[in-house]
Motif scaffolding. Structure first.
Motif, PDB file in Angstrom:
ATOM      1  N   ALA A  60       0.807  -1.218   0.000  1.00  0.00           N
ATOM      2  CA  ALA A  60       0.000   0.000   0.000  1.00  0.00           C
ATOM      3  C   ALA A  60       0.841   1.270   0.000  1.00  0.00           C
ATOM      4  CB  ALA A  60      -0.934   0.004   1.199  1.00  0.00           C
ATOM      5  N   SER A  61       0.255   2.293  -0.609  1.00  0.00           N
ATOM      6  CA  SER A  61       0.737   3.661  -0.555  1.00  0.00           C
ATOM      7  C   SER A  61      -0.516   4.545  -0.564  1.00  0.00           C
ATOM      8  CB  SER A  61       1.670   3.967  -1.732  1.00  0.00           C
ATOM      9  OG  SER A  61       2.238   5.258  -1.618  1.00  0.00           O
ATOM     10  N   ALA A  62      -0.368   5.824  -0.829  1.00  0.00           N
ATOM     11  CA  ALA A  62      -1.531   6.707  -0.769  1.00  0.00           C
ATOM     12  C   ALA A  62      -1.335   7.927  -1.656  1.00  0.00           C
ATOM     13  CB  ALA A  62      -1.797   7.154   0.672  1.00  0.00           C
ATOM     14  N   GLN A  63      -2.467   8.558  -1.995  1.00  0.00           N
ATOM     15  CA  GLN A  63      -2.418   9.750  -2.833  1.00  0.00           C
ATOM     16  C   GLN A  63      -1.700  10.909  -2.156  1.00  0.00           C
ATOM     17  OE1 GLN A  63      -6.388  11.111  -3.674  1.00  0.00           O
ATOM     18  NE2 GLN A  63      -6.771  11.762  -1.581  1.00  0.00           N
ATOM     19  N   GLY A  64      -1.497  10.820  -0.850  1.00  0.00           N
ATOM     20  CA  GLY A  64      -0.739  11.849  -0.144  1.00  0.00           C
ATOM     21  C   GLY A  64       0.669  12.002  -0.643  1.00  0.00           C
ATOM     22  N   ILE A  65       1.150  11.056  -1.456  1.00  0.00           N
ATOM     23  CA  ILE A  65       2.492  11.161  -2.020  1.00  0.00           C
ATOM     24  C   ILE A  65       2.618  12.380  -2.939  1.00  0.00           C
ATOM     25  CG2 ILE A  65       2.118   9.784  -4.136  1.00  0.00           C
ATOM     26  CD1 ILE A  65       4.814   8.364  -3.428  1.00  0.00           C
ATOM     27  N   TYR A  66       1.477  12.887  -3.439  1.00  0.00           N
ATOM     28  CA  TYR A  66       1.501  14.045  -4.343  1.00  0.00           C
ATOM     29  C   TYR A  66       1.457  15.378  -3.593  1.00  0.00           C
ATOM     30  CZ  TYR A  66       0.405  10.340  -7.646  1.00  0.00           C
ATOM     31  OH  TYR A  66       0.436   9.176  -8.386  1.00  0.00           O
ATOM     32  N   ILE A  80      -3.091  -8.267  -8.079  1.00  0.00           N
ATOM     33  CA  ILE A  80      -2.635  -9.587  -7.653  1.00  0.00           C
ATOM     34  C   ILE A  80      -2.676 -10.583  -8.813  1.00  0.00           C
ATOM     35  CG2 ILE A  80      -3.245 -11.590  -6.224  1.00  0.00           C
ATOM     36  CD1 ILE A  80      -4.328  -9.576  -4.138  1.00  0.00           C
ATOM     37  N   GLU A  81      -3.754 -10.537  -9.568  1.00  0.00           N
ATOM     38  CA  GLU A  81      -4.049 -11.610 -10.520  1.00  0.00           C
ATOM     39  C   GLU A  81      -3.480 -11.381 -11.921  1.00  0.00           C
ATOM     40  OE1 GLU A  81      -8.288 -11.698 -10.231  1.00  0.00           O
ATOM     41  OE2 GLU A  81      -8.261 -12.393  -8.143  1.00  0.00           O
ATOM     42  N   GLN A  82      -3.258 -10.123 -12.303  1.00  0.00           N
ATOM     43  CA  GLN A  82      -2.807  -9.826 -13.664  1.00  0.00           C
ATOM     44  C   GLN A  82      -1.287  -9.800 -13.741  1.00  0.00           C
ATOM     45  OE1 GLN A  82      -4.884  -9.389 -16.412  1.00  0.00           O
ATOM     46  NE2 GLN A  82      -6.454 -10.078 -14.970  1.00  0.00           N
ATOM     47  N   SER A  83      -0.716 -10.725 -14.489  1.00  0.00           N
ATOM     48  CA  SER A  83       0.737 -10.710 -14.679  1.00  0.00           C
ATOM     49  C   SER A  83       1.151  -9.450 -15.436  1.00  0.00           C
ATOM     50  CB  SER A  83       1.167 -11.945 -15.471  1.00  0.00           C
ATOM     51  OG  SER A  83       0.896 -13.126 -14.749  1.00  0.00           O
ATOM     52  N   GLY A  84       2.290  -8.916 -15.083  1.00  0.00           N
ATOM     53  CA  GLY A  84       2.804  -7.742 -15.774  1.00  0.00           C
ATOM     54  C   GLY A  84       2.572  -6.435 -15.046  1.00  0.00           C
ATOM     55  N   CYS A  85       1.732  -6.431 -13.995  1.00  0.00           N
ATOM     56  CA  CYS A  85       1.506  -5.200 -13.232  1.00  0.00           C
ATOM     57  C   CYS A  85       2.687  -4.959 -12.303  1.00  0.00           C
ATOM     58  CB  CYS A  85       0.217  -5.297 -12.417  1.00  0.00           C
ATOM     59  SG  CYS A  85      -1.289  -5.282 -13.417  1.00  0.00           S
ATOM     60  N   VAL A  86       3.274  -3.785 -12.377  1.00  0.00           N
ATOM     61  CA  VAL A  86       4.400  -3.432 -11.527  1.00  0.00           C
ATOM     62  C   VAL A  86       4.474  -1.917 -11.423  1.00  0.00           C
ATOM     63  CG1 VAL A  86       6.072  -3.384 -13.429  1.00  0.00           C
ATOM     64  CG2 VAL A  86       6.870  -3.861 -11.103  1.00  0.00           C
ATOM     65  N   GLY A  87       4.898  -1.421 -10.256  1.00  0.00           N
ATOM     66  CA  GLY A  87       5.033   0.018 -10.063  1.00  0.00           C
ATOM     67  C   GLY A  87       3.815   0.639  -9.413  1.00  0.00           C
ATOM     68  N   ALA A  88       3.678   1.962  -9.572  1.00  0.00           N
ATOM     69  CA  ALA A  88       2.621   2.722  -8.903  1.00  0.00           C
ATOM     70  C   ALA A  88       1.326   2.688  -9.704  1.00  0.00           C
ATOM     71  CB  ALA A  88       3.074   4.170  -8.722  1.00  0.00           C
ATOM     72  N   PHE A  89       0.197   2.579  -8.973  1.00  0.00           N
ATOM     73  CA  PHE A  89      -1.133   2.617  -9.570  1.00  0.00           C
ATOM     74  C   PHE A  89      -2.036   3.472  -8.675  1.00  0.00           C
ATOM     75  CE2 PHE A  89       0.735  -1.222 -11.211  1.00  0.00           C
ATOM     76  CZ  PHE A  89       0.233  -1.346 -12.497  1.00  0.00           C
ATOM     77  N   ASN A  90      -2.565   4.560  -9.217  1.00  0.00           N
ATOM     78  CA  ASN A  90      -3.522   5.359  -8.461  1.00  0.00           C
ATOM     79  C   ASN A  90      -4.833   4.584  -8.337  1.00  0.00           C
ATOM     80  OD1 ASN A  90      -1.724   7.496  -8.228  1.00  0.00           O
ATOM     81  ND2 ASN A  90      -2.484   8.534 -10.059  1.00  0.00           N
ATOM     82  N   ARG A 118      -1.758   3.433  -4.797  1.00  0.00           N
ATOM     83  CA  ARG A 118      -1.815   4.733  -4.130  1.00  0.00           C
ATOM     84  C   ARG A 118      -3.289   5.084  -3.916  1.00  0.00           C
ATOM     85  NH1 ARG A 118       2.915   7.868  -7.697  1.00  0.00           N
ATOM     86  NH2 ARG A 118       4.687   6.825  -6.677  1.00  0.00           N
ATOM     87  N   PHE A 119      -3.777   4.762  -2.716  1.00  0.00           N
ATOM     88  CA  PHE A 119      -5.195   4.871  -2.426  1.00  0.00           C
ATOM     89  C   PHE A 119      -5.663   6.319  -2.339  1.00  0.00           C
ATOM     90  CE2 PHE A 119      -4.251   0.732  -0.201  1.00  0.00           C
ATOM     91  CZ  PHE A 119      -4.935  -0.066  -1.108  1.00  0.00           C
ATOM     92  N   GLY A 120      -6.832   6.576  -2.943  1.00  0.00           N
ATOM     93  CA  GLY A 120      -7.536   7.829  -2.730  1.00  0.00           C
ATOM     94  C   GLY A 120      -8.457   7.690  -1.537  1.00  0.00           C
ATOM     95  N   LEU A 121      -9.544   8.472  -1.498  1.00  0.00           N
ATOM     96  CA  LEU A 121     -10.511   8.411  -0.414  1.00  0.00           C
ATOM     97  C   LEU A 121     -11.439   7.228  -0.655  1.00  0.00           C
ATOM     98  CD1 LEU A 121     -11.364  12.211  -0.166  1.00  0.00           C
ATOM     99  CD2 LEU A 121      -9.895  10.892   1.364  1.00  0.00           C
ATOM    100  N   ILE A 122     -11.304   6.197   0.145  1.00  0.00           N
ATOM    101  CA  ILE A 122     -12.062   4.963  -0.047  1.00  0.00           C
ATOM    102  C   ILE A 122     -13.406   5.096   0.652  1.00  0.00           C
ATOM    103  CG2 ILE A 122     -12.082   2.478   0.317  1.00  0.00           C
ATOM    104  CD1 ILE A 122      -8.973   2.668   0.364  1.00  0.00           C
ATOM    105  N   ASN A 165      -4.735   6.561 -14.320  1.00  0.00           N
ATOM    106  CA  ASN A 165      -4.338   6.299 -15.699  1.00  0.00           C
ATOM    107  C   ASN A 165      -3.764   4.902 -15.907  1.00  0.00           C
ATOM    108  OD1 ASN A 165      -5.162   8.819 -16.412  1.00  0.00           O
ATOM    109  ND2 ASN A 165      -3.165   9.590 -17.038  1.00  0.00           N
ATOM    110  N   ARG A 166      -2.795   4.512 -15.089  1.00  0.00           N
ATOM    111  CA  ARG A 166      -2.131   3.222 -15.319  1.00  0.00           C
ATOM    112  C   ARG A 166      -3.083   2.057 -15.080  1.00  0.00           C
ATOM    113  NH1 ARG A 166       2.777   1.472 -12.813  1.00  0.00           N
ATOM    114  NH2 ARG A 166       3.021   0.296 -14.745  1.00  0.00           N
ATOM    115  N   LEU A 167      -3.960   2.195 -14.121  1.00  0.00           N
ATOM    116  CA  LEU A 167      -4.933   1.138 -13.831  1.00  0.00           C
ATOM    117  C   LEU A 167      -5.859   0.931 -15.027  1.00  0.00           C
ATOM    118  CD1 LEU A 167      -5.701  -0.741 -11.445  1.00  0.00           C
ATOM    119  CD2 LEU A 167      -7.397   0.989 -10.788  1.00  0.00           C
ATOM    120  N   VAL A 168      -6.383   2.025 -15.555  1.00  0.00           N
ATOM    121  CA  VAL A 168      -7.284   1.936 -16.709  1.00  0.00           C
ATOM    122  C   VAL A 168      -6.542   1.434 -17.943  1.00  0.00           C
ATOM    123  CG1 VAL A 168      -8.723   3.295 -18.282  1.00  0.00           C
ATOM    124  CG2 VAL A 168      -8.858   3.690 -15.804  1.00  0.00           C
TER     125      VAL A 168
END
Length: 302
Positions: A110-116, A211-221, A161-165, A274-277
């Motif tokens: 986990a990380s969070a949108q507070g990184i920005y 978790i399930e999709q191979s190839g996902c790596v790095g930050a995802f908003n 990088r979680f937003g407001l859940i 963006n990266r998630l979509v």
């Protein structure tokens, strides 16, 4: 799949674990007490203690450990706890996974949108945007950096990088809903600031996607694709439960109640996934109206 989760008793962790177990996956919970069954592994991030043996042969690991950012007023001591509860836990988890004979394919930490930063006004913020320099931003940077041992061991590391859940069982929505039902909720600090929200359902779906999709790596908003102002989100919520939303909360009032954390509540972050979509994820709840409806519905899955 065999999946280990830290922070599995929290707001997001509980929902993720429920979803995985319902689909027949084996979930190991990292707990800080004596294990109550074979599905629990004791660890102590403060002293750096964990038994690695039960983690051999995992398919994935998910790290959601950390003290709640909005749970208490920010004293100097609590800010230290916020940082250390994340960095120590992540470091221990990453080092342990890296040392396994049969490590997992992916580590979702986990990380969070507070990184920005606390306030970026109406700037669109994607995963390539510059990071902030304040306390939360630095904490998130250190939090993500603590996964280095796993990355160096060729484990695919993802940083959601979680937003407001928004979900009925906890987080920001539970407090907003209570105030709205009482008719004492209105725009915060003027109301023009962007809130980058996401439903709890889509949060769990996004974590499972990583978790399930191979190839996902790095930050995802981890946000909905259509962030709105806090005034608009509150208006949508109030309309959904047929209550007024006209009582504004000025910034000085938030500062009195929340202390330093008020600048983050009143800040504006227009974060887009963006990266998630682009990776193929599709939100079930892309806008404020559907996010609120999902949080209010008793039939919404975790």
């Amino acid at each position: 799949m065999r999946i280990a989760i830290s922070g599995s008793s929290g707001f997001v962790g509980t929902a993720l674990r429920t979803s995985l177990v319902q689909d027949g996956h084996e979930v190991l919970r990292l707990v800080r007490r004596a294990p109550a069954g074979p599905d629990e592994v004791r660890w102590d991030p403060v002293v750096g203690d964990i038994d690695p043996a039960p983690l051999e042969g995992l398919d994935a690991a998910v790290n959601l450990a950390g003290a709640g950012v909005g749970d208490r007023r920010w004293t100097k001591a609590y800010k230290t706890e916020l940082r250390q509860s994340r960095v120590r836990a992540t470091t221990l988890f990453a080092q342990t996974l890296a040392g396994l004979d049969a490590p997992p394919r992916v580590f979702v930490s986990a990380s969070a949108q507070g990184i920005y930063g606390a306030d970026r006004e109406d700037e669109y913020l994607d995963e390539d945007s510059t990071t902030g320099q304040d306390f939360l931003a630095r904490m998130c940077l250190d939090w993500e950096a603590a996964t280095a041992p796993a990355r160096d061991a060729d484990i695919a590391v993802c940083h959601p990088r979680f937003g407001l859940i928004m979900g009925a069982s906890g987080g920001a929505f539970k407090r907003l809903h209570t105030l709205a039902r009482l008719g004492i909720l209105g725009p915060l600090a003027g109301g023009h600031q962007f809130w980058s929200h996401i439903s709890l359902t889509d949060t769990v779906r996004a974590l499972r996607f990583l978790i399930e999709q191979s190839g996902c790596v790095g930050a995802f908003n981890i946000t909905a694709p259509e962030p709105v102002s806090n005034a608009e989100f509150i208006r949508v919520l109030a309309h959904a439960i047929d209550r007024p939303a006209i009582l504004p909360a000025p910034y000085f009032g938030l500062r009195i109640v929340l202390g330093e954390y008020a600048k983050y509540v009143a800040g504006s972050l227009r974060v887009v996934p963006n990266r998630l979509v682009q990776s193929g994820f599709r939100h079930e709840h892309p806008d404020a109206r559907s996010v609120v409806a999902a949080a209010l519905s008793p039939n919404t899955p975790p």
